[in-house]
Design an enzyme around this catalytic site. Structure first.
Site, PDB file in Angstrom:
ATOM      1  CG  ASP A   1      -4.875  -1.583   7.981  1.00 24.41           C
ATOM      2  OD1 ASP A   1      -5.486  -1.674   6.905  1.00 24.41           O
ATOM      3  OD2 ASP A   1      -4.530  -0.499   8.477  1.00 24.41           O
TER       4      ASP A   1
ATOM      5  CG  ASP B   1      -2.179  -0.761   1.000  1.00 23.11           C
ATOM      6  OD1 ASP B   1      -2.652  -0.775  -0.144  1.00 23.11           O
ATOM      7  OD2 ASP B   1      -2.680  -1.377   1.953  1.00 23.11           O
TER       8      ASP B   1
ATOM      9  CG  PHE C   1     -11.575  20.704   5.603  1.00 21.74           C
ATOM     10  CD1 PHE C   1     -11.325  21.298   4.370  1.00 21.74           C
ATOM     11  CD2 PHE C   1     -11.882  19.353   5.642  1.00 21.74           C
ATOM     12  CE1 PHE C   1     -11.383  20.554   3.213  1.00 21.74           C
ATOM     13  CE2 PHE C   1     -11.938  18.607   4.485  1.00 21.74           C
ATOM     14  CZ  PHE C   1     -11.681  19.201   3.262  1.00 21.74           C
TER      15      PHE C   1
ATOM     16  CG  ASP D   1      -6.412  -4.436   3.091  1.00 18.99           C
ATOM     17  OD1 ASP D   1      -6.571  -4.110   1.904  1.00 18.99           O
ATOM     18  OD2 ASP D   1      -6.011  -3.652   3.966  1.00 18.99           O
TER      19      ASP D   1
ATOM     20  CG  ASP E   1      -6.278  22.209   9.531  1.00 18.47           C
ATOM     21  OD1 ASP E   1      -6.598  21.097   9.998  1.00 18.47           O
ATOM     22  OD2 ASP E   1      -6.121  22.416   8.313  1.00 18.47           O
TER      23      ASP E   1
END
Length: 692
Positions: free
Chosen positions: A526, A310, A380, A530, A347
């Site tokens: 994980d 990955d 956000f 998968d 943020d």
């Protein structure tokens, strides 16, 4: 910081336990599992019977007694090598067993709680754990988020986060909750928890011979049968030669001599060390905090030639980081950095934190305290794709600062009657083409510039991939990114291939496609999505932090949940295969050398003249003292070499990222040549000591 300790190869307690186990392994039912050593034990038993019978008949032979003793030592040394390898695992298992305790659990029964012991919990039960509680059994977090101390299992002192609804929901019995409150659904029955299985695997209770180990055992057994037939025919040839040279038949080869010759010629060295090599391979993997459910998986890791990795967290750090401020015309980089930092103060994402840090590092801009600002922060959201802050002056004037995607900021500026510059669009497009992420910063109706966000490729990962390429392993990066971004990161990381916009079914299809071509495939994952790919892969490593489905689908579990561990697993597997190959080469070369050392020495008396020397004396190139000392020296060397090679079998030969041909050449030069030379030197030195 790691706190986990590895068990030393030679500690006093470990050696004493291994010595004791060496005698208990003399049980015929145990010995028969190793055919080569079983034949040595039969030979030792036969020579012991001859010594006892000779002593009772008044014909005691010290030579036969010494042969018998050293044959028993050969068996015991072989047992010792296996026992000391098992002992390391048992010591680690005992440490884990001490960490397993019966704890109280707050089980949810209907609309109330009841306190029960962890042994009473069943699969499907729900329990509550709060700060300070020990998790009673394996499970998955179904509600809440908490910090977990997993040092009892992983040796890692830093706490980890476990939360519901994601791929980091699995918790392990025996670990401890540090903060907050979670509800856990139990996923294992009593006595079958991850810790229970780990203990069984570590102490070797469930270790089975791998296919390669079985194949090598069969080869060694075949060689043993061939040498057995060869040795059995020697008395007939010697009898003919004795008659031809006028010597009495009583001088023919005795049974102790024939047994000694057989034991020296069959591959006892690798036969005695084979089991220890396999056990120590699992042990070395455990030292890397990886549990393998089978030795076959470790061997497969050594043969893997395609790795699926990955991108996020494995090849890259997993978080986009700010790397540069690119101002618009007429705007200074310092002004852009200052404004971007203001927009990022509230943020808490890794991207937001990196913007604050970059402004500080590049322009020495200190992050301002939020409470000192007359500010209203805009968080956000996925809908607006924008965040920022509204600043209010003492006179009531308002400044609106925003950062976000190019489209979102363009809309924001135009709604404020501003102009979105053409060169900003070009900068955004260029950053996107490079595989990075652009964030545009604006103040009211004016665009100030662009922040360059990049998913940082891990340091040294390109070199690791280059090493894998040398070993003939092809790397494939898997990512959900678009093709353009994936191509840019793949080029920077140095992988051989990549899959962009990959879905779970795409991973599974790719693994099957590679396997159809004859490749062995390794993968790490994980999540529940998968699990199919992990089950299909030849080596599937599930991260301990992942879901229960992933952990059950893979054939290895990485306790550290480190995605790059797949590379270390491959290296450990290759080291196991290299160690077995090296010691097999040494053992067979050993046998060849011993053949040329012993046979000429015992044939000296044939066709000998009055001076005791005959034409066959020229074959005694080692100039050994006598046939008896030659055989005894060979038997002693044959036993001692097993003990001397135990550290190498347990530690493994030094791993080097080289091709199979280079590894074979190195094996032949070091262990093949060494296996031929060592017996000549060793047997000669022992012969000199005996004749003194």
């Amino acid at each position: 910081m790691k706190t986990k300790k590895t068990t030393s190869v030679f500690t006093r307690g470990l050696i004493l336990t291994a010595v004791k186990d060496s005698f208990s392994k003399l049980n015929p039912l145990t010995l028969v599992k190793n055919p080569v050593i079983f034949i040595v034990a039969l030979g030792a038993l036969l020579t012991s019977g001859i010594v006892i019978a000779g002593t009772r008949g008044g014909h005691f032979s010290s030579f036969d007694l010494q042969i018998s003793l050293w044959l028993w030592f050969t068996v015991l040394f072989a047992n010792f090598s296996e026992a000391i390898a098992e002992g390391r695992g048992k010591a680690q298992a005992e440490s884990l067993r001490r960490s397993r305790t019966q704890v109280k659990a707050r089980k949810i029964s209907g609309d109330h709680e009841e306190t029960v012991t962890s042994a009473m919990l069943k699969k499907g039960d729900f329990v509550i754990c709060e700060a300070g509680d020990q998790i009673p059994s394996d499970g998955e977090v179904t509600e809440g988020i908490a910090s977990i101390d997993e040092s009892a299992i992983t040796g890692e002192s830093a706490p980890v986060i476990r939360e519901s609804g994601g791929d980091r929901s699995a918790v392990t019995g025996g670990t401890k909750v540090i903060s907050d409150r979670i509800i856990i659904r139990i996923t294992s029955e009593p006595g079958n928890t991850f810790l229970d299985r780990m203990i069984s695997l570590v102490e070797g209770a469930k270790r089975q011979k791998t296919p390669n180990e079985i194949a090598l055992s069969n080869l060694l057994l075949g060689l043993t049968i061939i040498f057995l037939l060869a040795v059995a025919t020697l008395p007939a040839f010697f009898l003919y030669s004795l008659k031809a040279s006028g010597l009495p038949p009583s001088q023919n080869l005795s049974l102790p001599v024939l047994v000694s010759l057989l034991v020296c010629l069959i591959p006892t060295t690798i036969g005695g060390l084979l089991s220890a090599i396999g056990i120590s391979g699992m042990d070395r993997l455990l030292q890397k905090n990886v549990i393998s459910t089978s030795g076959k998986a470790i061997e497969a890791a050594g043969d893997v030639d395609v790795l699926l990795l990955d991108k996020t967290g494995t090849i890259t750090l997993g978080n986009r980081m700010a790397t540069d401020f690119i101002p618009d015309e007429g705007i200074s980089a310092g002004e852009l950095a200052d404004t971007a930092q203001l927009a990022s103060l509230s943020d808490e994402t890794p991207e937001g934190r990196s913007i604050v840090v970059l402004a500080k590092e590049k322009f020495n801009l200190r992050a301002r305290e939020v409470q000192n600002l007359r500010a209203s922060f805009i968080p956000f959201s996925a809908q607006t794709r924008i965040s920022g802050v509204d600043l209010f002056s003492a006179g009531g004037e308002q400044q609106r600062i925003r950062k976000g995607s190019s489209e979102a900021i363009k809309t924001f500026v135009q709604n404020n009657n501003g102009f979105y510059p053409k060169n900003i669009e070009e900068t955004v497009a260029e950053i996107a083409r490079s595989g990075a992420t652009p964030l545009v910063v604006a103040k009211d109706d004016k665009v100030l510039g662009v922040i360059h966000l990049k998913d940082i490729v891990k340091g040294g990962i390109k070199q690791r991939f280059a090493e894998l390429r040398k070993m003939g392993i092809r790397t494939v990066m898997i990512t959900g990114d678009n093709h353009l971004t994936a191509a840019a990161i793949a080029a920077e990381a140095g992988v051989d291939d990549f899959m962009a916009e990959a879905r779970p079914e795409d991973k599974l299809a790719r693994i099957r496609e590679e396997q159809k071509k004859g490749h062995l495939v390794g993968m790490i994952g994980d999540g529940t999505n998968d699990a199919p790919a992990l089950a299909q892969a030849d080596v599937g490593i599930a991260m301990n932090s992942g879901t229960q489905a992933a952990r059950e689908a893979g054939n290895m579990v990485d306790l550290d949940s480190n995605p790059t561990k797949l590379i270390e697993v491959v290296e450990t597997g290759k080291q196991l295969l290299m160690t077995r190959g090296a010691l097999t080469t040494f053992s067979i070369a050993n046998d060849v050398a011993k053949y040329f050392a012993i046979i000429p020495a015992i044939a000296i008396s044939l066709y000998a003249g009055s001076n005791g020397k005959g034409p066959l004396s020229v074959l005694n190139i080692m100039n050994l003292g006598s046939p008896q000392s030659a055989i005894l020296s060979a038997v002693i060397f044959n036993a001692i070499i097993i003990i001397l090679l135990i550290p190498l079998a347990l530690k493994g030969v030094r791993y080097r990222p080289v091709s199979a041909m280079e590894a074979l050449t190195r094996n032949l030069l070091i262990f093949g040549l060494g296996g031929i030379i060592a017996p000549f030197i060793g047997i000669k030195l022992i012969d000199l000591l005996i004749n003194l």
